[in-house]
Design an enzyme around this catalytic site. Structure first.
Site: not given
Ligand code: USQ
Length: 506
Positions: A224, A268, A270-271, A274
């Site tokens: 990720t 997190s 989870y991260h 990875k």
């Molecule tokens: N966010 C909001 N509002 C929401 C949901 C999320 O503002 O309702 C924000 C979060 O605070 C964060 C961002 O959007 O800053 C991304 O959150 P996310 O839940 O879409 O993604 P994330 O937790 O980062 O994890 C997801 C996947 C994971 C993958 C990752 C890629 O669940 O499997 O590894 O995206 S990355 O984000 O590049 O790490």
């Protein structure tokens, strides 16, 4: 097409059919091609599993020259290539299985339905209804004329997994069998431990099985972009390792950083899992000459590929709850239900993202361009960088202009601990430059396709049924409390903000 296919000049070095074992003493060196050939004349010779009639020969036949590599939709593909997908029932696993099978790959896969169980445990469901695996497999045969060799199995069950791998002898393994979500891993100790146990230990077991049974097979492992975090200095997020010309300066001295792993700053538990996988895979490639692409993938969004759109029973899942829903998928669902889009904190967080269809194309390209023995390589798989508040604007604009909705946006207290304002430069050169990938799906196009599917009555009804799983209650602090609303605003009202993301593809 003017240029050669991206993998035309790859050779036996990259091909899983090449038998190096026995002819080469890999212990002669580290992670380079400086290997010590055995035998009298010290000439490096291999055999081919698919073309035994060639006897021993130098590993220099290119994919373009080899009759086993035939022209496919995204470059050369090894005819009837055997690909095993770990986590075949998931959002990505199912989508990829259909895409590969439709293109003539021999697809096998496993799943223990953890994703279905975890989502159900949190009282949610997939927004796009999906049938059970038995029906999915039938529908794949009926609608696409393909057969998928599926076994229900836990990746952590090494005995069964080993038997299946021995039986299939996959030439590529795609590892999607991990619990994917940051908020789920932050619920409490049990969830954090389960995510790390499931992800890290099962992957470690898999590496041992690959060493023993299929050392020539490439491992495409889903990492990720979140492994890197978002450095406040603005240091570019390189593709896993520092480039050759990166230099560390300290105390009037300097060192090359080339080839060293870049720092990780996961966001997190989870991260973190990875990041742990990254180190385990890196070591396995080093110790045992396994080969792997560690795919640092941005946030995937969307519902569409040609294959999943063929029939309702071929659709892939879509989560929108606070634990498993990712940001774009959540925003579209919220827009349809009339909930102001939930931007956490400032909304200035910048993230790499990619549409489902583009992500699947990247995977086909990587599967058909395997790394060399011992090669641990990292690709940053993103097609664009987006600010969360801009994502909200895009979703609201498409919803309002094309679907006659009245979408508003709300800023919530951020349940997470993360930088809410930061620079972000992402290097993503390998997919475009080495693997010929060009993004095809801009965000507003995919968002529109999502609205088209999700505004169907029976799906809209499903959002209503589980409306209570949308607002976030899982905080990184451990508190269980709904986030307060900081502000509600209209799309397009906000200033641009201090930082812009920079995607470096050239
Ligand atoms: N966010 C909001 N509002 C929401 C949901 C999320 O503002 O309702 C924000 C979060 O605070 C964060 C961002 O959007 O800053 C991304 O959150 P996310 O839940 O879409 O993604 P994330 O937790 O980062 O994890 C997801 C996947 C994971 C993958 C990752 C890629 O669940 O499997 O590894 O995206 S990355 O984000 O590049 O790490």
């Amino acid at each position: 097409m003017s240029e050669k296919p991206h993998n035309a000049d790859r050779t036996c070095w990259n091909c899983p059919a090449a038998k190096f074992k026995g002819n080469v003493d890999f212990r002669g060196c580290g992670q380079s091609r400086r290997i010590v050939p055995k035998g009298e004349d010290k000439q490096l010779m291999i055999e081919c599993r698919r073309r035994p009639e060639l006897g021993h020969f130098e590993p220099s036949i290119t994919f373009e020259q080899c009759p086993e590599w035939i022209m496919g939709e995204h470059g050369y593909m090894l005819e009837d290539m055997r690909v095993m997908i770990l986590g075949m029932d998931g959002y990505l696993g199912w989508t990829l299985a259909l895409k590969l099978a439709n293109q003539g790959f021999q697809v096998s896969g496993i799943d223990n339905y953890t994703r279905r169980d975890c989502v159900m445990e949190k009282g949610s469901h997939t927004l796009v209804p999906i049938p059970n695996m038995t029906r999915r497999l039938e529908a794949a045969t009926e609608e696409l004329g393909v057969t998928l060799n599926f076994r229900r199995m836990d990746l952590g069950n090494r005995k069964k997994l080993r038997e299946f791998i021995e039986e299939v002898k996959p030439e590529s393994i795609v590892h999607y069998a991990e619990i994917p979500c940051a908020p789920y891993s932050m619920v409490d100790a049990e969830h954090a431990i389960e995510v790390q146990r499931n992800n890290v230990l099962a992957t470690l077991g898999l590496l041992h099985i690959m060493r023993d049974v299929v050392p020539m097979t490439s491992l495409l492992k889903l990492g990720t972009m979140g492994e890197y975090g978002s450095p406040l200095t603005g240091r570019p997020l390189f593709e896993g390792l520092f480039p050759n010309d990166a230099v560390l300066q300290w105390d009037d001295r300097e060192w090359s950083m080339g080839g060293e792993m870049t720092p990780r700053d996961p966001a997190s538990f989870y991260h973190v899992s990875k990041v742990q996988d990254t180190y385990n895979i890196y070591e396995a490639c080093k110790y045992w000459w396994l080969r792997s692409y560690d795919i640092m993938q941005g946030i995937i969004y969307g519902v569409h590929t040609d294959e999943v759109a063929t029939h309702p029973d071929l659709r892939t899942r879509l989560d929108y709850d606070e634990w498993f829903g990712t940001v774009v998928n959540r925003f579209v669902s919220q827009a349809i239900e009339g909930i102001p889009l939930t931007v956490y904190g400032e909304g200035e967080q910048i993230r790499g993202m990619i549409a489902l269809e583009d992500a699947m194309e990247c995977m086909v390209r990587l599967i058909t361009s395997p790394p060399e023995p011992g090669q641990y390589d990292v690709v940053n798989q993103v097609s664009g960088l987006h600010k969360i508040k801009d994502v909200a604007d895009t979703v609201a604009r498409v919803g309002n202009e094309k679907f006659d909705l009245d979408v508003k946006i709300q800023r919530l207290e951020n349940p997470r601990v993360e930088a809410e304002q930061h620079p972000m430069e992402v290097v993503s050169r390998k997919l475009p430059q080495e693997h010929g990938f060009e993004p095809n799906v801009p965000m507003d196009k995919e968002v529109e396709r999502m609205f088209e599917l999700l505004t169907q009555d029976h799906i809209k009804q499903r959002i209503k049924e589980k409306k209570h799983v949308i607002m976030p209650k899982t905080r990184w602090s451990g508190e269980k409390k709904e986030s307060g609303v900081l502000e509600v605003y209209q799309p397009g009202e906000k200033e641009k903000g201090e930082y812009e993301g920079k995607l470096d593809t050239e």
